[in-house]
Structures are given as structure tokens and as C-alpha cells.
Write an enzyme that holds these catalytic residues in place. Structure first.
Site, PDB file in Angstrom:
ATOM      1  N   TYR A 149       0.808  -1.206   0.000  1.00 14.65           N
ATOM      2  CA  TYR A 149       0.000   0.000   0.000  1.00 14.65           C
ATOM      3  C   TYR A 149       0.851   1.269   0.000  1.00 14.65           C
ATOM      4  O   TYR A 149       1.940   1.295   0.550  1.00 14.65           O
ATOM      5  CB  TYR A 149      -0.913   0.054   1.224  1.00 14.65           C
ATOM      6  N   GLY A 177     -18.502  -1.761   1.246  1.00 13.73           N
ATOM      7  CA  GLY A 177     -18.625  -1.950  -0.197  1.00 13.73           C
ATOM      8  C   GLY A 177     -17.844  -0.939  -0.999  1.00 13.73           C
ATOM      9  O   GLY A 177     -18.348  -0.401  -1.989  1.00 13.73           O
ATOM     10  N   ARG A 178     -16.592  -0.681  -0.561  1.00 15.07           N
ATOM     11  CA  ARG A 178     -15.729   0.304  -1.232  1.00 15.07           C
ATOM     12  C   ARG A 178     -16.395   1.678  -1.327  1.00 15.07           C
ATOM     13  O   ARG A 178     -16.243   2.401  -2.296  1.00 15.07           O
ATOM     14  CB  ARG A 178     -15.304  -0.196  -2.611  1.00 15.07           C
ATOM     15  N   GLY A 179     -17.157   1.979  -0.268  1.00  9.58           N
ATOM     16  CA  GLY A 179     -17.820   3.277  -0.187  1.00  9.58           C
ATOM     17  C   GLY A 179     -19.251   3.292  -0.681  1.00  9.58           C
ATOM     18  O   GLY A 179     -20.004   4.226  -0.383  1.00  9.58           O
ATOM     19  N   PHE A 180     -19.662   2.274  -1.428  1.00  7.77           N
ATOM     20  CA  PHE A 180     -21.002   2.265  -2.005  1.00  7.77           C
ATOM     21  C   PHE A 180     -22.066   2.233  -0.915  1.00  7.77           C
ATOM     22  O   PHE A 180     -23.131   2.849  -1.029  1.00  7.77           O
ATOM     23  CB  PHE A 180     -21.161   1.056  -2.932  1.00  7.77           C
ATOM     24  N   SER A 235     -13.099  -3.710   3.235  1.00  9.02           N
ATOM     25  CA  SER A 235     -14.157  -3.089   2.419  1.00  9.02           C
ATOM     26  C   SER A 235     -15.543  -3.383   3.005  1.00  9.02           C
ATOM     27  O   SER A 235     -16.461  -3.792   2.288  1.00  9.02           O
ATOM     28  CB  SER A 235     -14.092  -3.573   0.968  1.00  9.02           C
ATOM     29  N   PRO A 236     -15.715  -3.163   4.325  1.00  4.67           N
ATOM     30  CA  PRO A 236     -17.008  -3.481   4.950  1.00  4.67           C
ATOM     31  C   PRO A 236     -18.134  -2.565   4.516  1.00  4.67           C
ATOM     32  O   PRO A 236     -19.306  -2.868   4.762  1.00  4.67           O
ATOM     33  CB  PRO A 236     -16.717  -3.315   6.447  1.00  4.67           C
TER      34      PRO A 236
END
Length: 318
Positions: free
Chosen positions: A50, A202-205, A199-200
Site C-alpha cells: 500500500y 462496499g468500497r464506499g457504495f 471493504s465493509p
């Protein structure tokens, strides 16, 4: 701060951690990490891969950021990092590579030991027994305290755990990525292994903040992910809208509802939502105050059942 245990070897962490993958190397990120620590978050997740130098094929950028932010605060933090993803050779897990990688991460972080050391992706060309035996040596040497696996299949987890106790498995898991429910979560419960969903949201969704494709900056990596494109985006947005309505009825943020649902999936589950903003950290921590009734959990299941997301998790080639 509520705490949870990962595995049976004694690792106890805050019920929510902080993912640092997308943090830019600047003072705001340093302040966010330090602020999260002051708010009671103890688990910080990074990887040698990263950082903003990723495109230059250099490693350790994000680890250096985290190390700088935690300098003088090391005893209050649980540091989790990863090895095993390369730019040109695919996943690596052989003895020589691990020994080189751990020393590089210790140097980048500026620490004497790593609390939780994950294999980032399973190496198809190295037996998992060799990988875990090497990691067990590092435990004996005091370079790492606990062993983890990331995105590993169930049969590999079982084999690995038979060599040395695996403390945690990290895999994507959220209301729109529920594949782990088939075989991973039951296995972890059987073996007494902790689970760390990345990604809990949803990658921001699942924050409800993304309403159109144009909300994503032109250089945002999510533009290349199938779930954010075309008809997939529209279908997924419909699901998020339903979750958002339920959150309004509950009197909380959509993101808080999504995290509360994850926390309700088991006492060994420790999500690591990522953000560069301290106010978002504070908002996410609000999920710890939310209790979902059986009726609310059933309604969430109705709205967002397993397999509801349209489109694959990753872009082609990732």
C-alpha cells in the site's frame, strides 16, 4: 471502547479497526490515525504494497505513514500488515521471500515487532505448510506475534491452522459481498479463528454517499470495478437506497447500519473500514451503539440477500 478477541492465542483488539490503504501520505492522515487511537481504536491495518508509491513499484509507503503516525504510541496500537503480493511475480510465500519481507516491513514501520502478519494472497507455487512454518519461526524470534491469512480458501486455512494457530483471516465482506458465508465463516467458527472484513462498506457504495458514476474522481480506482459501472451501478444503487431507508427508520447513517450488521455476524468479527477523515472514523464508531433486532436483521436479509450485488468484486486482472 468495545473489544473483541481474534483467535484463541490472546489477541484482543477494538471492535472496529482502521484500514489505512487509501490514505495519502500527509499530515491529515497522520492526524486521523492519531485521532482514531485517542477515540479507542487499537487495530490499524496496512500492507507492504500500500501507498502512493505503488505506481512506481516501490513498497512500504503506507507502512512508513503508519509508523510515523504511531511513533511514541506503539504500545497502544495493534499493527497488522501483509506480505506476499508482488508486481511482476504473482503471490509469494516461500521462506526466503517472507524473511526478506518481514525485515523490510519492520524497517518501514519503524518497530521491533509486528502484531499480526498476514499472507496477502496465497502463493500457488509454495505449499502453505512451508509458508506457515516460516511464519511460526518469526513468532519464535519475536518479529511477529500472530499469524494471519488474507483471501485464502477454506482448505488452505485448515491446512495452515494445522501447522500453527492462525489468529485471523482477512477477506472482503459486506452487505454486497457475502461469499464468505458459504464455507469460510463456518470454518473460522469451528477452528476458533478471528475474521477481519475489509471493504465493509462496499468500497464506499454502502455509505449512501455515491449517487452516480460521476461522483467518483477521474483517478479513482473504483471506476474500473464492475460493480461501479453501467447497469451494475444502477442496480446496486437500488439496493443501497433500500438500506438507506431502513437506516432512516433506525435513526442512523447508512454506513452505521451496514457496519452494525457486520458486527452482528459474530463476536469474532472485526471490520476495518478505511477513511482518511477523522469525522468519518467518529461516524463509523457510532455503529457500536446500534443493536439490530431479529426483525431488523430479517428485513436486511430481505433487502440485501447473498448474491444481490451486480457485477464482480474485482476488475479484470486484479
Amino acid at each position: 471502547m468495545q473489544t473483541r478477541k481474534l483467535g484463541n492465542e490472546g489477541l484482543e483488539v477494538s471492535a472496529l479497526g482502521l484500514g489505512t490503504m487509501m490514505m495519502p501520505d500527509n499530515e491529515e492522515s497522520v492526524d486521523t490515525i492519531r485521532g482514531a487511537l485517542e477515540l479507542g481504536i487499537t487495530m490499524f491495518d496496512t500492507a507492504d504494497l500500500y501507498g502512493e508509491e505503488y505506481g512506481l513499484q516501490r513498497f512500504g509507503g503506507n507502512e512508513r505513514l503508519l509508523g510515523r503516525a504511531l511513533k511514541g504510541r506503539r504500545d497502544k496500537a495493534i499493527i497488522a500488515t501483509k506480505f506476499g503480493v508482488t508486481h511482476t511475480q504473482g503471490p509469494k510465500g516461500d521462506r526466503a521471500y517472507i524473511k526478506k519481507s518481514v525485515d523490510a516491513s519492520l524497517y518501514s514501520l519503524g518497530v521491533d515487532y509486528i502484531d499480526l502478519y498476514y499472507q496477502h494472497r496465497v502463493d500457488p507455487n509454495t505449499e502453505i505448510e512451508e509458508t506457515v512454518n516460516t511464519l511460526a519461526e518469526l513468532v519464535g524470534q519475536g518479529k511477529i506475534r500472530y499469524i494471519g491469512l488474507s483471501e485464502a480458501p477454506a482448505e488452505v486455512i485448515r491446512r495452515a491452522h494445522s501447522v500453527h494457530p492462525i489468529t485471523a483471516v482477512e477477506t472482503e465482506y459486506s452487505l454486497w459481498s457475502r461469499e464468505v458465508e458459504d464455507d469460510i465463516l463456518p470454518l473460522l467458527k469451528e477452528l476458533g479463528i478471528g475474521f477481519v472484513p475489509y471493504s465493509p462498506l462496499g468500497r464506499g457504495f454502502l455509505t449512501g454517499q455515491i449517487k452516480s458514476f460521476d461522483d467518483l474522481p477521474e483517478d479513482d480506482y473504483r471506476r474500473y470495478y464492475p460493480r461501479f459501472q453501467g447497469d451494475n451501478f444502477a442496480k446496486n444503487l437500488e439496493v443501497v437506497a433500500l438500506i438507506e431507508q431502513l437506516a432512516i427508520q433506525k435513526g442512523c447513517k447508512t454506513s452505521q447500519l451496514a457496519l452494525a450488521w457486520l458486527l452482528a455476524q459474530g463476536s469474532n468479527v472485526v471490520p476495518i473500514p478505511g477513511t482518511k477523515r477523522l469525522d468519518r472514523v467518529q461516524e463509523n464508531l457510532g455503529a457500536l451503539q446500534i443493536t439490530l433486532s431479529p426483525e431488523e436483521l430479517a428485513r436486511i436479509e430481505e433487502i440485501s440477500p447473498k448474491g444481490i450485488a451486480s457485477g464482480g468484486r474485482f476488475a479484470s486482472g486484479i
